[in-house]
Design a protein around this motif. Structure first.
Motif, PDB file in Angstrom:
ATOM      1  N   GLN A 170      75.107   3.556  62.753  1.00  0.00           N
ATOM      2  CA  GLN A 170      76.543   3.810  62.673  1.00  0.00           C
ATOM      3  C   GLN A 170      76.921   4.818  61.590  1.00  0.00           C
ATOM      4  O   GLN A 170      78.092   5.191  61.478  1.00  0.00           O
ATOM      5  CB  GLN A 170      77.286   2.495  62.459  1.00  0.00           C
ATOM      6  CG  GLN A 170      77.151   1.542  63.629  1.00  0.00           C
ATOM      7  CD  GLN A 170      77.815   0.217  63.366  1.00  0.00           C
ATOM      8  OE1 GLN A 170      79.028   0.137  63.179  1.00  0.00           O
ATOM      9  NE2 GLN A 170      77.020  -0.855  63.326  1.00  0.00           N
ATOM     10  N   SER A 175      77.822   8.130  69.128  1.00  0.00           N
ATOM     11  CA  SER A 175      76.864   7.195  69.730  1.00  0.00           C
ATOM     12  C   SER A 175      76.079   7.841  70.864  1.00  0.00           C
ATOM     13  O   SER A 175      75.237   7.187  71.483  1.00  0.00           O
ATOM     14  CB  SER A 175      77.601   5.953  70.256  1.00  0.00           C
ATOM     15  OG  SER A 175      78.537   6.322  71.262  1.00  0.00           O
ATOM     16  N   HIS A 201      75.294   0.188  78.298  1.00  0.00           N
ATOM     17  CA  HIS A 201      75.758   1.293  77.454  1.00  0.00           C
ATOM     18  C   HIS A 201      77.254   1.547  77.621  1.00  0.00           C
ATOM     19  O   HIS A 201      77.874   2.214  76.790  1.00  0.00           O
ATOM     20  CB  HIS A 201      74.972   2.568  77.772  1.00  0.00           C
ATOM     21  CG  HIS A 201      75.194   3.108  79.145  1.00  0.00           C
ATOM     22  ND1 HIS A 201      74.979   2.362  80.286  1.00  0.00           N
ATOM     23  CD2 HIS A 201      75.618   4.331  79.578  1.00  0.00           C
ATOM     24  CE1 HIS A 201      75.263   3.089  81.350  1.00  0.00           C
ATOM     25  NE2 HIS A 201      75.649   4.280  80.944  1.00  0.00           N
ATOM     26  N   LYS A 202      77.838   0.999  78.692  1.00  0.00           N
ATOM     27  CA  LYS A 202      79.272   1.178  78.943  1.00  0.00           C
ATOM     28  C   LYS A 202      80.121   0.156  78.194  1.00  0.00           C
ATOM     29  O   LYS A 202      81.357   0.204  78.258  1.00  0.00           O
ATOM     30  CB  LYS A 202      79.545   1.093  80.444  1.00  0.00           C
ATOM     31  CG  LYS A 202      78.825   2.178  81.251  1.00  0.00           C
ATOM     32  CD  LYS A 202      79.094   2.045  82.743  1.00  0.00           C
ATOM     33  CE  LYS A 202      78.363   3.124  83.528  1.00  0.00           C
ATOM     34  NZ  LYS A 202      78.602   3.019  84.995  1.00  0.00           N
ATOM     35  N   TRP A 203      79.496  -0.783  77.484  1.00  0.00           N
ATOM     36  CA  TRP A 203      80.240  -1.809  76.757  1.00  0.00           C
ATOM     37  C   TRP A 203      80.753  -1.308  75.414  1.00  0.00           C
ATOM     38  O   TRP A 203      81.541  -1.997  74.769  1.00  0.00           O
ATOM     39  CB  TRP A 203      79.359  -3.037  76.514  1.00  0.00           C
ATOM     40  CG  TRP A 203      78.788  -3.659  77.751  1.00  0.00           C
ATOM     41  CD1 TRP A 203      79.097  -3.378  79.057  1.00  0.00           C
ATOM     42  CD2 TRP A 203      77.780  -4.683  77.796  1.00  0.00           C
ATOM     43  NE1 TRP A 203      78.359  -4.152  79.917  1.00  0.00           N
ATOM     44  CE2 TRP A 203      77.532  -4.970  79.163  1.00  0.00           C
ATOM     45  CE3 TRP A 203      77.064  -5.385  76.830  1.00  0.00           C
ATOM     46  CZ2 TRP A 203      76.610  -5.914  79.576  1.00  0.00           C
ATOM     47  CZ3 TRP A 203      76.142  -6.322  77.243  1.00  0.00           C
ATOM     48  CH2 TRP A 203      75.922  -6.594  78.601  1.00  0.00           C
ATOM     49  N   GLY A 204      80.293  -0.151  74.982  1.00  0.00           N
ATOM     50  CA  GLY A 204      80.613   0.308  73.638  1.00  0.00           C
ATOM     51  C   GLY A 204      79.753  -0.403  72.610  1.00  0.00           C
ATOM     52  O   GLY A 204      78.837  -1.157  72.945  1.00  0.00           O
ATOM     53  N   LEU A 205      80.042  -0.147  71.344  1.00  0.00           N
ATOM     54  CA  LEU A 205      79.291  -0.810  70.275  1.00  0.00           C
ATOM     55  C   LEU A 205      79.736  -2.262  70.186  1.00  0.00           C
ATOM     56  O   LEU A 205      80.917  -2.555  70.019  1.00  0.00           O
ATOM     57  CB  LEU A 205      79.529  -0.106  68.943  1.00  0.00           C
ATOM     58  CG  LEU A 205      78.833  -0.728  67.732  1.00  0.00           C
ATOM     59  CD1 LEU A 205      77.321  -0.673  67.881  1.00  0.00           C
ATOM     60  CD2 LEU A 205      79.279  -0.036  66.441  1.00  0.00           C
ATOM     61  N   TYR A 227      80.163  -9.556  77.237  1.00  0.00           N
ATOM     62  CA  TYR A 227      80.669  -8.193  77.288  1.00  0.00           C
ATOM     63  C   TYR A 227      80.450  -7.521  78.642  1.00  0.00           C
ATOM     64  O   TYR A 227      80.975  -6.431  78.882  1.00  0.00           O
ATOM     65  CB  TYR A 227      80.037  -7.358  76.178  1.00  0.00           C
ATOM     66  CG  TYR A 227      80.459  -7.828  74.807  1.00  0.00           C
ATOM     67  CD1 TYR A 227      81.656  -7.391  74.248  1.00  0.00           C
ATOM     68  CD2 TYR A 227      79.686  -8.736  74.083  1.00  0.00           C
ATOM     69  CE1 TYR A 227      82.060  -7.831  72.992  1.00  0.00           C
ATOM     70  CE2 TYR A 227      80.092  -9.181  72.828  1.00  0.00           C
ATOM     71  CZ  TYR A 227      81.275  -8.731  72.299  1.00  0.00           C
ATOM     72  OH  TYR A 227      81.689  -9.178  71.065  1.00  0.00           O
ATOM     73  N   LEU A 248      73.404   3.003  73.127  1.00  0.00           N
ATOM     74  CA  LEU A 248      74.228   1.811  73.292  1.00  0.00           C
ATOM     75  C   LEU A 248      73.652   0.827  74.308  1.00  0.00           C
ATOM     76  O   LEU A 248      74.233  -0.246  74.525  1.00  0.00           O
ATOM     77  CB  LEU A 248      75.651   2.202  73.716  1.00  0.00           C
ATOM     78  CG  LEU A 248      76.497   2.901  72.643  1.00  0.00           C
ATOM     79  CD1 LEU A 248      77.815   3.384  73.244  1.00  0.00           C
ATOM     80  CD2 LEU A 248      76.766   1.978  71.459  1.00  0.00           C
TER      81      LEU A 248
END
Length: 310
Positions: A170, A175, A201-205, A227, A248
């Motif tokens: 981070q 990302s 990877h579409k969930w975000g951090l 998530y 991610l």
């Protein structure tokens, strides 16, 4: 104040010294591959994509030898490990026969054969195509050893917890980063292959996703599956094959229930415009920016070589 002088305690020395080697390095040659639009679409949809076999058997055998050498504490040309004290702990664990997963960051600093793989433009070009960028730089590498535990063991010491790489990265202001995971033997669920959670990877951090060393896979699944859909996809790979995943994308692995060490090299990469973002924890790459690093300073220079540029 009484004596007018004071002497600091003697600093404890590392118990394992850097051992220069007369070993002759080898140049690793990758087979070129041209990424197609279908490959890019698959990566963007799933968060991972698997390249074909890009290393011949002789180079796979050489790299297995080199990963074992760096874990035993051997270095090429008297070079210095990137993180000496962490390196020492890994070497000590290896020499004691410890069966836990062990990894060394920036092994390319101390091993010329691994360096020729990590800096290969073929890997950088694929990464650039999958991310849709014009330049790829190295972030860092990892030489990974998952010791064989045998068929009967129930030990979880071979587990690598479900995690997102960007959970550790981070300090980067993007990302949009990527990893190439190079299998150094045929790899499947029996010997603890890489497993990914498709589309994660579409969930975000996700909070708490810096969980590489947490061996409780079920606990982590219960923590993260809220998530999105939790679909585990094991990477069934041939020796010399390379799997690419987004920073991610959740991934992890189970134990190695064979008698042979499962070895891999992870090449972590960044786009060419990747800059520093403060206030988000620590990562060792920040020290390579020098003193007084500022937000937006680019991760460039000798520690972050260009792997590919259009």
């Amino acid at each position: 104040q009484k004596k007018g002088y004071w002497m600091a305690a003697k600093k404890q020395k590392m118990s394992i010294a850097v051992t220069p080697s007369t070993h002759v390095p080898a140049e690793i040659n990758l087979k070129p591959y041209t990424v197609t639009q279908d490959d890019i679409d698959e990566f963007q949809k799933k968060g991972y994509w698997m390249a074909p076999v890009m290393l011949d058997p002789a180079d796979v055998a050489r790299l297995r030898l080199e990963v074992a050498r760096v874990h035993r504490g051997e270095v090429d040309n008297g070079s210095s490990p990137y993180e000496p004290h962490y390196w020492q702990r890994v070497v000590e664990a290896t020499l004691k026969g410890d069966k836990s997963v062990k990894k060394l960051n920036n092994s390319w600093w101390i091993n010329e054969t691994i360096r020729s793989l990590v800096k290969a433009p073929e890997i950088g070009e694929i990464a650039a195509s999958l991310l849709g960028v014009n330049e790829i730089r190295l972030w860092h590498d990892q030489a990974i050893c998952k010791p064989g535990l045998g068929e009967e063991t129930k030990d979880d010491c071979g587990n690598i917890g479900w995690h997102q790489d960007y959970g550790y990265w981070q300090v980067s202001d993007t990302s949009e980063m990527i990893t190439a995971w190079v299998a150094l033997q045929d790899t499947d669920t029996k010997n603890g292959t890489l497993m990914t959670i498709t589309t994660s990877h579409k969930w975000g951090l996700v909070p708490g996703s810096a969980s590489f060393f947490d061996r409780d896979m079920k606990k982590l699944e219960d923590q993260f599956k809220q998530y999105g859909s939790w679909e585990v996809v094991p990477s069934i790979m041939k020796a010399g094959q390379i799997a690419f995943h987004h920073a991610l994308t959740f991934h992890g692995s189970g134990p190695n229930n064979t008698d042979t060490d499962r070895l891999a090299i992870a090449v972590h990469m960044q786009p060419g415009n990747c800059g520093y973002k403060s206030g988000n924890g620590y990562h060792h790459n920040v020290k390579d920016l020098g003193p007084y690093a500022k937000d937006g300073d680019l991760f460039v220079g000798d520690s972050f070589p260009v792997l590919y540029k259009k």
